[in-house]
Write an enzyme that holds these catalytic residues in place. Structure first.
Site, short mmCIF file in Angstrom:
data_model
loop_
_atom_site.label_atom_id
_atom_site.label_comp_id
_atom_site.label_asym_id
_atom_site.label_seq_id
_atom_site.Cartn_x
_atom_site.Cartn_y
_atom_site.Cartn_z
N GLY A 108 -5.10 -20.52 15.60
CA GLY A 108 -5.49 -19.11 15.69
C GLY A 108 -4.41 -18.20 15.13
O GLY A 108 -4.71 -17.21 14.45
N ASP A 109 -3.16 -18.54 15.39
CA ASP A 109 -2.05 -17.75 14.85
C ASP A 109 -2.02 -17.82 13.32
O ASP A 109 -1.73 -16.82 12.66
CB ASP A 109 -0.71 -18.25 15.41
#
Length: 165
Positions: A108-109
């Site tokens: 997600g990052d």
């Protein structure tokens, strides 16, 4: 920190004309949305903590409609089920790329970082979404929190399939 910390920070950044990407969960996400960030990037489980929806496309689309109508771009990552991007102009779906997943830590990052690059480089929203999918795909092929390099990310760009919904 209080649940409204992101809301306060977003309001301050928007005073400086910053485009803010919010990647949070639960009440922090809910309150942060009140400040109308440029983009939010919940995964499907984080989205379900603030709106009532299933994992069906139409259900998700309806659940994020209020955010999109306020001008927020919404990117929903769904792991092996792909990802969705909603804006006032369009709804995009990216099929997952078949790969050997080694770790989802940081996926997600990586997606958020790619959105930041795309925004900074004034890329189209579709190209930015494509870059975010390639970045998160490259990340999950790496062990633990190890980051992919640019070459690995670019390798996946051509494999990203985006459909308009």
């Amino acid at each position: 920190m209080g649940n409204d910390v992101y809301k306060i920070i977003i309001e301050q950044l928007k005073e400086k004309n910053a485009k803010v990407i919010l990647d949070a969960e639960g009440q922090a996400l809910k309150y942060g949305i009140e400040s109308l960030p440029y983009l939010i990037k919940p995964n499907i489980n984080e989205l379900k903590t603030i709106v009532d929806c299933s994992e069906n496309l139409e259900d998700i689309k309806e659940a994020v409609r209020e955010f999109v109508e306020k001008g927020i771009i919404v990117a929903v990552s769904m792991g092996e089920n792909g990802a969705l991007l909603f804006s006032k102009e369009q709804c995009l779906y990216s099929k997952p790329i078949k790969i050997n997943v080694k770790s989802t830590v940081g996926a997600g990052d990586s997606m958020v970082a790619a959105f930041a690059i795309g925004i900074h480089e004034n890329m189209s929203i579709e190209d930015t979404f494509r870059l975010s999918i390639a970045s998160s795909t490259a990340k999950v092929t790496k062990e633990g929190s190890q980051a992919p390099d640019r070459k690995e990310i670019l390798k996946y760009i051509e494999e990203v399939e985006i459909q308009r919904r």
